[in-house]
Motif scaffolding. Sequence first.
Motif, short mmCIF file in Angstrom:
data_model
loop_
_atom_site.label_atom_id
_atom_site.label_comp_id
_atom_site.label_asym_id
_atom_site.label_seq_id
_atom_site.Cartn_x
_atom_site.Cartn_y
_atom_site.Cartn_z
N MET B 111 19.87 -36.23 42.41
CA MET B 111 20.46 -37.09 43.43
C MET B 111 20.79 -38.50 42.93
O MET B 111 21.58 -39.20 43.54
CB MET B 111 19.52 -37.23 44.63
CG MET B 111 19.23 -35.94 45.32
SD MET B 111 20.61 -35.40 46.32
CE MET B 111 20.03 -33.86 46.92
N VAL B 112 20.14 -38.94 41.85
CA VAL B 112 20.39 -40.31 41.39
C VAL B 112 21.27 -40.36 40.15
O VAL B 112 21.49 -41.42 39.60
CB VAL B 112 19.08 -41.07 41.10
CG1 VAL B 112 18.32 -41.32 42.38
CG2 VAL B 112 18.21 -40.32 40.13
N MET B 113 21.79 -39.20 39.70
CA MET B 113 22.58 -39.18 38.47
C MET B 113 23.98 -39.76 38.72
O MET B 113 24.73 -39.23 39.55
CB MET B 113 22.75 -37.74 37.98
CG MET B 113 21.48 -37.12 37.51
SD MET B 113 20.85 -37.91 36.06
CE MET B 113 19.34 -36.99 35.87
N LEU B 188 20.18 -46.44 37.10
CA LEU B 188 20.89 -45.60 36.14
C LEU B 188 22.34 -46.03 35.97
O LEU B 188 22.87 -46.01 34.87
CB LEU B 188 20.82 -44.14 36.57
CG LEU B 188 19.44 -43.52 36.42
CD1 LEU B 188 19.42 -42.12 36.97
CD2 LEU B 188 19.01 -43.50 34.98
N SER B 189 23.00 -46.44 37.08
CA SER B 189 24.41 -46.81 36.94
C SER B 189 24.57 -48.08 36.11
O SER B 189 25.51 -48.21 35.34
CB SER B 189 25.03 -47.01 38.31
OG SER B 189 24.39 -48.04 38.99
N ALA B 261 21.39 -34.05 31.82
CA ALA B 261 22.14 -35.13 32.47
C ALA B 261 21.47 -36.47 32.21
O ALA B 261 22.14 -37.47 31.95
CB ALA B 261 22.23 -34.86 33.97
N LEU B 262 20.12 -36.49 32.23
CA LEU B 262 19.42 -37.74 31.96
C LEU B 262 19.65 -38.19 30.51
O LEU B 262 19.83 -39.38 30.25
CB LEU B 262 17.92 -37.57 32.24
CG LEU B 262 17.13 -38.85 32.27
CD1 LEU B 262 17.62 -39.76 33.36
CD2 LEU B 262 15.66 -38.58 32.45
N PHE B 267 21.40 -42.02 26.84
CA PHE B 267 21.63 -42.22 25.41
C PHE B 267 23.06 -41.93 24.97
O PHE B 267 23.47 -42.37 23.91
CB PHE B 267 20.68 -41.34 24.60
CG PHE B 267 19.25 -41.80 24.67
CD1 PHE B 267 18.81 -42.85 23.90
CD2 PHE B 267 18.36 -41.18 25.52
CE1 PHE B 267 17.52 -43.28 23.96
CE2 PHE B 267 17.05 -41.61 25.59
CZ PHE B 267 16.63 -42.66 24.82
N LEU B 268 23.82 -41.15 25.72
CA LEU B 268 25.14 -40.75 25.23
C LEU B 268 26.29 -41.39 26.00
O LEU B 268 27.38 -40.85 26.09
CB LEU B 268 25.26 -39.22 25.26
CG LEU B 268 24.25 -38.48 24.40
CD1 LEU B 268 24.44 -37.00 24.50
CD2 LEU B 268 24.37 -38.91 22.94
#
Lengths: 168, 336
Positions: B111-113, B188-189, B261-262, B267-268
């Motif tokens: 949900m937070v990706m 994360l964003s 996804a994390l 890192f990517l």
Amino acid sequence: MNDIATYIIFFGLSTMAILSAIAIVTRRNLFHAAMFLGFLMLVVAGFYFLLDADLVGMMQVFVYVGGVIVVLLFGIMLTSQMTNVRMVSAMKQKGFTFLAVTGFVALLISVFTKVNLSVSTATAPKDTTSLVGKLFMTNYILPFEVMSVLLLAALIGAIVIARQEVKQ
Amino acid sequence: MLSSAQLIEFANNNGIPLWALNASIALVMAIVVFAICGLGVIVFVYMERKVSADFQLRWGPMHVGWHGTLQLIADALKLFSKEDVFPRNADPWVFRLAPIFMFLPAFISLMVMPIGPGIVIQDLNVGLLYILAITSISVAGIVMAGFGSYNKFAVIGSLRSAAQMVSYEVPRALSIIGVVMIAGSGKLSSIVGAQHIWYAILQPIGFVVFFVSSLAETNRAPFDLPETEAELVNGYYNEYSGMRFMFFLFAEYIALMSASALTVVLFLGGWHGPGPEFLGPIWFLVKLFAVIYVIMWIRWTLPRFRIDQVMDLGWKVLLPLALLNIFITGIIMLVI
């Protein structure tokens, strides 16, 4: 979020918390009791989120549900009767428990009757993480450093113990 | 995204209360993410079979549909129609709840990706901590599955898995600290937004530690000790069959998706890539599939470790490396 929704969520969480707390002490099956304790910890995290304290809520989930409960389940499974699903508590030390609980309840009642609980009207700060970080690095630097040294010692101690087992 | 201005205006004009709007958006989002998960799992399982077949010089599934594309639907139907075997001595509640406890953490961590600039369901300030905290709950699911089944293989499997996941959580969390230090945020964003050079290049040690411990966290080979089929007969989900077994498989692939996804987010470079901004989600998907392909590659080329080797790697190699990474990052940031 308006007031009615907040009240509904608050009373829902409170009901779940009280019911699961009762379930912890009434379940004779230790594994079930531990699961209910984990659920109670999650509900408490829900209270923190309701109060906009996101960092504290996350830490509650991280430390208590992810750490303490798992170690507790681990402890239950490592006991001699580990494959016995219907393992129940023997209910030893009944007298001591009643004494301790009565004392604790009396203490709580005396605290709650004497302390005047006031509700703050200030709005909750938005970014609690950076606030907590700043306080850790300024006002509470000494306790923070002492704590980190203690945790580092525990970490190194765990590695040392693990190493000794390999040598034998 | 939960409180975007236009939706609030729409609600105000039509007399919809705000909580009803939020609740309905949350419901719709949950269904959308669930559908994405279902689709993702079908794609990943097909990919896994084809990749493994490729590595072993086989064809893989070929008969149902074009190149076996419908094989998974056939398998799912088979598992649905199977009898739900319930062990007589199992703990009914714990046995039934365990697959759900396995599935939920991986599901809600999606949900937070942030999959594109501004495309995220709920952009939490503590997004990174949220993912770390939520994924640690899935250990409870594995322990429940092992304990509830009343089976010695399941208990041993879940004990191993709990030990493995608890010890790899430490280097995993510590390896992320370098990223948080450079990006200056746990959101994360904003981590993706600050990532003009991939953090895999700026944080090589952190990246390796994170990737290896992510493999261990999601119980992928070479760390799939909880389910070693040769010695533990599939470990903690030994007693599960039919629908419930499928749910475990489902949970495992969603955990793989969320871990990949994390990795992409941290890192990517997340949605960054050449071309205009609206291509962000496509770049995200490309990177996601690249990471998943590498994970499958590792699974089908490396043999499985022994449990003591896994523990040694976690505590004696990855943990010091992660601490070293924080130390080096701190010094470099102080100098620059």
